[in-house]
Write a protein that holds these residues in place. Sequence first.
Motif, mmCIF file in Angstrom:
data_model
loop_
_atom_site.group_PDB
_atom_site.id
_atom_site.type_symbol
_atom_site.label_atom_id
_atom_site.label_comp_id
_atom_site.label_asym_id
_atom_site.label_seq_id
_atom_site.Cartn_x
_atom_site.Cartn_y
_atom_site.Cartn_z
ATOM 1 N N ARG A 190 -66.693 -49.297 -19.025
ATOM 2 C CA ARG A 190 -67.234 -48.255 -19.724
ATOM 3 C C ARG A 190 -66.873 -47.010 -18.746
ATOM 4 N NH1 ARG A 190 -73.036 -50.192 -22.030
ATOM 5 N NH2 ARG A 190 -72.414 -52.209 -23.294
ATOM 6 N N ASN A 191 -66.770 -45.942 -19.750
ATOM 7 C CA ASN A 191 -66.661 -44.711 -18.836
ATOM 8 C C ASN A 191 -67.966 -44.343 -18.273
ATOM 9 O OD1 ASN A 191 -64.290 -44.185 -20.187
ATOM 10 N ND2 ASN A 191 -65.048 -43.202 -21.818
ATOM 11 N N PRO A 192 -67.946 -44.003 -17.002
ATOM 12 C CA PRO A 192 -68.980 -43.526 -16.198
ATOM 13 C C PRO A 192 -69.708 -42.509 -16.929
ATOM 14 C CG PRO A 192 -67.032 -43.365 -14.833
ATOM 15 C CD PRO A 192 -66.531 -43.600 -16.185
ATOM 16 N N THR A 193 -71.279 -42.858 -16.924
ATOM 17 C CA THR A 193 -72.458 -41.844 -17.344
ATOM 18 C C THR A 193 -72.115 -40.669 -16.980
ATOM 19 O OG1 THR A 193 -73.818 -43.692 -17.685
ATOM 20 C CG2 THR A 193 -74.656 -41.291 -17.783
ATOM 21 N N GLY A 194 -72.072 -39.621 -18.072
ATOM 22 C CA GLY A 194 -71.885 -38.161 -17.410
ATOM 23 C C GLY A 194 -70.736 -37.691 -17.161
ATOM 24 N N ARG A 195 -69.665 -38.341 -17.022
ATOM 25 C CA ARG A 195 -68.188 -37.916 -16.453
ATOM 26 C C ARG A 195 -67.530 -37.271 -17.647
ATOM 27 N NH1 ARG A 195 -63.040 -40.586 -16.997
ATOM 28 N NH2 ARG A 195 -61.473 -39.794 -15.392
ATOM 29 N N ASP A 196 -66.931 -36.305 -17.448
ATOM 30 C CA ASP A 196 -66.069 -35.256 -18.176
ATOM 31 C C ASP A 196 -64.853 -35.063 -17.618
ATOM 32 O OD1 ASP A 196 -64.996 -33.075 -19.502
ATOM 33 O OD2 ASP A 196 -66.930 -32.624 -20.850
ATOM 34 N N ARG A 216 -68.578 -40.836 -5.015
ATOM 35 C CA ARG A 216 -69.547 -40.114 -5.928
ATOM 36 C C ARG A 216 -69.487 -40.397 -7.347
ATOM 37 N NH1 ARG A 216 -68.781 -35.504 -3.704
ATOM 38 N NH2 ARG A 216 -67.281 -34.548 -4.814
ATOM 39 N N VAL A 217 -70.658 -40.569 -7.887
ATOM 40 C CA VAL A 217 -70.360 -41.122 -9.219
ATOM 41 C C VAL A 217 -71.491 -40.414 -10.237
ATOM 42 C CG1 VAL A 217 -69.657 -43.577 -9.594
ATOM 43 C CG2 VAL A 217 -72.048 -43.256 -8.723
ATOM 44 N N GLY A 218 -71.203 -38.831 -9.878
ATOM 45 C CA GLY A 218 -72.095 -38.081 -10.730
ATOM 46 C C GLY A 218 -73.248 -37.438 -10.024
ATOM 47 N N CYS A 219 -73.731 -38.043 -9.060
ATOM 48 C CA CYS A 219 -75.082 -37.693 -8.381
ATOM 49 C C CYS A 219 -74.659 -37.484 -6.902
ATOM 50 C CB CYS A 219 -76.319 -38.320 -8.772
ATOM 51 S SG CYS A 219 -77.866 -37.521 -8.368
ATOM 52 N N ASN A 220 -75.189 -38.508 -6.004
ATOM 53 C CA ASN A 220 -75.162 -38.355 -4.649
ATOM 54 C C ASN A 220 -73.861 -38.905 -4.268
ATOM 55 O OD1 ASN A 220 -77.923 -37.756 -3.370
ATOM 56 N ND2 ASN A 220 -78.390 -39.150 -4.969
ATOM 57 N N THR A 241 -76.417 -38.726 0.519
ATOM 58 C CA THR A 241 -77.283 -37.769 0.192
ATOM 59 C C THR A 241 -78.463 -37.940 -0.724
ATOM 60 O OG1 THR A 241 -75.803 -36.927 -1.633
ATOM 61 C CG2 THR A 241 -75.081 -36.092 0.457
ATOM 62 N N GLU A 242 -79.440 -37.014 -0.726
ATOM 63 C CA GLU A 242 -80.746 -37.241 -1.373
ATOM 64 C C GLU A 242 -80.773 -36.282 -2.510
ATOM 65 O OE1 GLU A 242 -83.587 -37.230 1.487
ATOM 66 O OE2 GLU A 242 -82.742 -39.225 2.369
ATOM 67 N N ILE A 243 -79.777 -36.139 -3.413
ATOM 68 C CA ILE A 243 -80.203 -35.169 -4.530
ATOM 69 C C ILE A 243 -80.951 -35.885 -5.754
ATOM 70 C CG2 ILE A 243 -78.761 -33.993 -6.317
ATOM 71 C CD1 ILE A 243 -76.621 -33.771 -4.457
ATOM 72 N N GLY A 244 -81.927 -35.177 -6.285
ATOM 73 C CA GLY A 244 -82.562 -35.777 -7.410
ATOM 74 C C GLY A 244 -81.547 -36.054 -8.601
ATOM 75 N N CYS A 245 -81.618 -37.415 -9.068
ATOM 76 C CA CYS A 245 -80.868 -37.819 -10.154
ATOM 77 C C CYS A 245 -81.475 -38.393 -11.249
ATOM 78 C CB CYS A 245 -79.886 -39.034 -9.649
ATOM 79 S SG CYS A 245 -79.074 -38.762 -8.026
ATOM 80 N N SER A 246 -80.849 -38.272 -12.272
ATOM 81 C CA SER A 246 -81.412 -38.876 -13.550
ATOM 82 C C SER A 246 -81.642 -40.328 -13.550
ATOM 83 C CB SER A 246 -80.827 -38.363 -14.889
ATOM 84 O OG SER A 246 -79.532 -38.951 -14.795
ATOM 85 N N PRO A 247 -82.552 -41.210 -14.210
ATOM 86 C CA PRO A 247 -82.581 -42.399 -13.961
ATOM 87 C C PRO A 247 -81.184 -43.127 -14.262
ATOM 88 C CG PRO A 247 -84.691 -41.647 -15.228
ATOM 89 C CD PRO A 247 -83.495 -40.651 -14.800
ATOM 90 N N GLU A 248 -80.236 -42.774 -15.202
ATOM 91 C CA GLU A 248 -79.066 -42.952 -15.599
ATOM 92 C C GLU A 248 -78.033 -43.137 -14.234
ATOM 93 O OE1 GLU A 248 -81.536 -42.197 -19.215
ATOM 94 O OE2 GLU A 248 -80.703 -40.839 -17.559
#
Length: 293
Positions: A190-196, A216-220, A241-248
């Motif tokens: 499946r296409n990675p969540t959030g990827r454009d 990196r897959v959209g967040c950290n 890294t410790e960036i806050g990510c959405s649950p997805e």
Amino acid sequence: MIRFEIVAALLLCSACQPPVDMSDDNRKAEPSASTGVIPKATDLAVFKIDRTAWHVISVNDRAAQATKDDDGVLLKPKIEFASGNASGFSGCNSFGGLYSQIDGKLYFGRSISTEQGCSDALGMQENALYALLAGEVDARVDAQGRLFLKRGTQKAVLERAEDCVSCKSAWQPKVNLVGPVWNIEAINGRNPTGRDVFKNENNYMLKFMANSFQFRVGCNTISGSYRLEASRLITSSGVATEIGCSPELLAQDQLVSRILSENPSVVHGHNMDMMLTSKAGMIELQGPPDQRK
């Protein structure tokens, strides 16, 4: 999308002919296939499927349909496995993509196919085969040497073919992991969540240095060390890294981390495409456009 050199000998004729029942007496699919239960016989932990070819005998309990080319030659649905490539003929179109084998399971990456128009019967058969040969597939070989494939409600029975056209010239290209930034094209099919691809493709990447990697897959951004042993990527955990990510996105981080932590198998394609596969799933990647054919 993964590009694949489809075996020329499997390409369909220019005009699709009516389907032909492969069974001599128009019998239904084998009874063992109609139960939907994969026989408890030899699993693929001891049966290596690489460099083998198989005719499709039944799909979802229906006898497989073949077709004829312009010269009247019968073209049976078929799948060939050779050096990480799975190519085949659905009865209507040719298709191909990457695959890997881990114990009793096969993992199929996304594939491309020709676009010949199909009759209703062949179209249904093709759609079922494409749905089956996607992602993680249970596989067994029974006492008669037949191959049983099952994924969800999709299933097929195959028997060994003597000729394997793609096996004669199949090989995996030697690819240097270091250098290219590998775009993460798909995770478990499946296409990675959030990827454009126009806005944030650089946030979905895997990069190898001499002895370390980061992804990196959209967040950290997560890094670690690695080494190659034959066709396995042996990794060890690192830092993130410790960036806050959405649950997805957090779940996506964790899934990719798990796949990499399980020392995935590495399969290279011929157009700067690559697949990493472990029991946790698979990651499909592609190198930069200027290095693709």
